[in-house]
Write a protein that holds these residues in place. Structure first.
Motif, PDB file in Angstrom:
ATOM      1  N   VAL A 170       0.821  -1.208   0.000  1.00 50.62           N
ATOM      2  CA  VAL A 170       0.000   0.000   0.000  1.00 50.62           C
ATOM      3  C   VAL A 170       0.859   1.263   0.000  1.00 50.62           C
ATOM      4  O   VAL A 170       0.653   2.164  -0.795  1.00 50.62           O
ATOM      5  CB  VAL A 170      -0.963  -0.004   1.225  1.00 50.62           C
ATOM      6  CG1 VAL A 170      -1.666   1.325   1.360  1.00 50.62           C
ATOM      7  CG2 VAL A 170      -1.957  -1.145   1.102  1.00 50.62           C
ATOM      8  N   ASP A 171       1.866   1.315   0.898  1.00 53.15           N
ATOM      9  CA  ASP A 171       2.637   2.555   1.042  1.00 53.15           C
ATOM     10  C   ASP A 171       4.035   2.502   0.409  1.00 53.15           C
ATOM     11  O   ASP A 171       4.753   3.495   0.441  1.00 53.15           O
ATOM     12  CB  ASP A 171       2.736   2.965   2.515  1.00 53.15           C
ATOM     13  CG  ASP A 171       3.446   1.937   3.380  1.00 53.15           C
ATOM     14  OD1 ASP A 171       4.150   1.053   2.860  1.00 53.15           O
ATOM     15  OD2 ASP A 171       3.291   2.012   4.613  1.00 53.15           O
ATOM     16  N   HIS A 172       4.426   1.356  -0.123  1.00 54.04           N
ATOM     17  CA  HIS A 172       5.706   1.178  -0.832  1.00 54.04           C
ATOM     18  C   HIS A 172       6.930   1.396   0.051  1.00 54.04           C
ATOM     19  O   HIS A 172       8.012   1.697  -0.447  1.00 54.04           O
ATOM     20  CB  HIS A 172       5.781   2.077  -2.072  1.00 54.04           C
ATOM     21  CG  HIS A 172       4.632   1.886  -2.995  1.00 54.04           C
ATOM     22  ND1 HIS A 172       4.467   0.747  -3.731  1.00 54.04           N
ATOM     23  CD2 HIS A 172       3.567   2.685  -3.255  1.00 54.04           C
ATOM     24  CE1 HIS A 172       3.357   0.836  -4.423  1.00 54.04           C
ATOM     25  NE2 HIS A 172       2.780   1.999  -4.152  1.00 54.04           N
ATOM     26  N   ARG A 173       6.770   1.249   1.344  1.00 49.31           N
ATOM     27  CA  ARG A 173       7.906   1.374   2.257  1.00 49.31           C
ATOM     28  C   ARG A 173       8.599   0.021   2.395  1.00 49.31           C
ATOM     29  O   ARG A 173       7.955  -1.028   2.331  1.00 49.31           O
ATOM     30  CB  ARG A 173       7.446   1.863   3.625  1.00 49.31           C
ATOM     31  CG  ARG A 173       6.948   3.285   3.585  1.00 49.31           C
ATOM     32  CD  ARG A 173       6.527   3.732   4.953  1.00 49.31           C
ATOM     33  NE  ARG A 173       5.961   5.073   4.899  1.00 49.31           N
ATOM     34  CZ  ARG A 173       5.332   5.632   5.895  1.00 49.31           C
ATOM     35  NH1 ARG A 173       5.188   4.989   7.034  1.00 49.31           N
ATOM     36  NH2 ARG A 173       4.851   6.847   5.777  1.00 49.31           N
ATOM     37  N   PRO A 174       9.912   0.017   2.621  1.00 47.07           N
ATOM     38  CA  PRO A 174      10.651  -1.244   2.768  1.00 47.07           C
ATOM     39  C   PRO A 174      10.221  -2.052   3.995  1.00 47.07           C
ATOM     40  O   PRO A 174       9.718  -1.507   4.976  1.00 47.07           O
ATOM     41  CB  PRO A 174      12.105  -0.784   2.924  1.00 47.07           C
ATOM     42  CG  PRO A 174      12.144   0.584   2.342  1.00 47.07           C
ATOM     43  CD  PRO A 174      10.797   1.180   2.610  1.00 47.07           C
ATOM     44  N   THR A 211      10.458   6.621  -1.526  1.00 48.54           N
ATOM     45  CA  THR A 211       9.056   6.176  -1.422  1.00 48.54           C
ATOM     46  C   THR A 211       8.159   7.270  -0.897  1.00 48.54           C
ATOM     47  O   THR A 211       6.948   7.196  -1.031  1.00 48.54           O
ATOM     48  CB  THR A 211       8.935   4.952  -0.483  1.00 48.54           C
ATOM     49  OG1 THR A 211       9.415   5.299   0.822  1.00 48.54           O
ATOM     50  CG2 THR A 211       9.683   3.762  -1.028  1.00 48.54           C
ATOM     51  N   ALA A 212       8.756   8.317  -0.292  1.00 52.90           N
ATOM     52  CA  ALA A 212       7.947   9.407   0.251  1.00 52.90           C
ATOM     53  C   ALA A 212       7.446  10.344  -0.831  1.00 52.90           C
ATOM     54  O   ALA A 212       6.516  11.102  -0.654  1.00 52.90           O
ATOM     55  CB  ALA A 212       8.772  10.218   1.267  1.00 52.90           C
ATOM     56  N   ARG A 213       8.067  10.301  -2.006  1.00 50.60           N
ATOM     57  CA  ARG A 213       7.662  11.206  -3.098  1.00 50.60           C
ATOM     58  C   ARG A 213       6.394  10.786  -3.766  1.00 50.60           C
ATOM     59  O   ARG A 213       5.892   9.789  -3.808  1.00 50.60           O
ATOM     60  CB  ARG A 213       8.750  11.256  -4.155  1.00 50.60           C
ATOM     61  CG  ARG A 213       9.980  11.948  -3.649  1.00 50.60           C
ATOM     62  CD  ARG A 213      11.024  11.985  -4.717  1.00 50.60           C
ATOM     63  NE  ARG A 213      12.311  11.954  -4.034  1.00 50.60           N
ATOM     64  CZ  ARG A 213      13.402  11.470  -4.558  1.00 50.60           C
ATOM     65  NH1 ARG A 213      13.418  10.963  -5.744  1.00 50.60           N
ATOM     66  NH2 ARG A 213      14.522  11.495  -3.898  1.00 50.60           N
TER      67      ARG A 213
END
Length: 146
Positions: free
Chosen positions: A65-69, A144-146
């Motif tokens: 969902v959020d593409h965080r590692p 991933t924050a972009r």
């Protein structure tokens, strides 16, 4: 879950025994310093230093969902501690999976590392990276924050 606390408890017990010996020898200040150092190392090697662990399935779902590692780790691992400390506050933005608490997470780490439970293993966009440089992991967080 108990396995994660063996090393910290052992450090506190040994520190207490060593401090008691120093106290009996008439050295209260070195005893206090020794006990404090042992307690510090116990704290650093405890699960308390790391963000709350998720199951591997929940971490994968959240990462989709959020593409965080996703970081697979275990208590007592000096490389995991290095990664956690070098990431600082940004570590809370990652999804952490304790492989000693989650057998599915341990299986994923073994699948990524030729049968070895080598941690930290960081999964970014479905691709595992074993013991990556903390600066690289920080870059992945900012991308991933972009």
């Amino acid at each position: 879950m108990m396995r994660a606390w063996i090393l910290p408890v052992l450090m506190v017990v040994c520190g207490s025994a060593g401090a008691a010996g120093l106290l009996r020898g008439g050295s209260p200040v070195p005893a206090a310093v020794f006990l404090l150092v042992c307690a510090l190392f116990a704290g650093l090697n405890s699960p308390l230093v790391f963000p709350r662990s998720l199951t591997a399935a929940e971490a994968r779902r959240r990462s989709a969902v959020d593409h965080r590692p996703v970081v697979y780790w275990r208590p007592g691992c000096p490389y995991c501690l290095r990664l956690r400390l070098r990431l600082g506050r940004k570590a809370r933005r990652l999804h952490w999976v304790d492989i000693w608490r989650d057998p599915a997470g341990a299986a994923e780490v073994r699948a990524a590392n030729d049968g070895n439970e080598t941690v930290p293993t960081v999964v970014v966009a479905g691709r595992p990276h074993t013991n990556p440089d903390p600066a690289w992991v920080r870059e992945q967080l900012t991308s991933t924050a972009r």
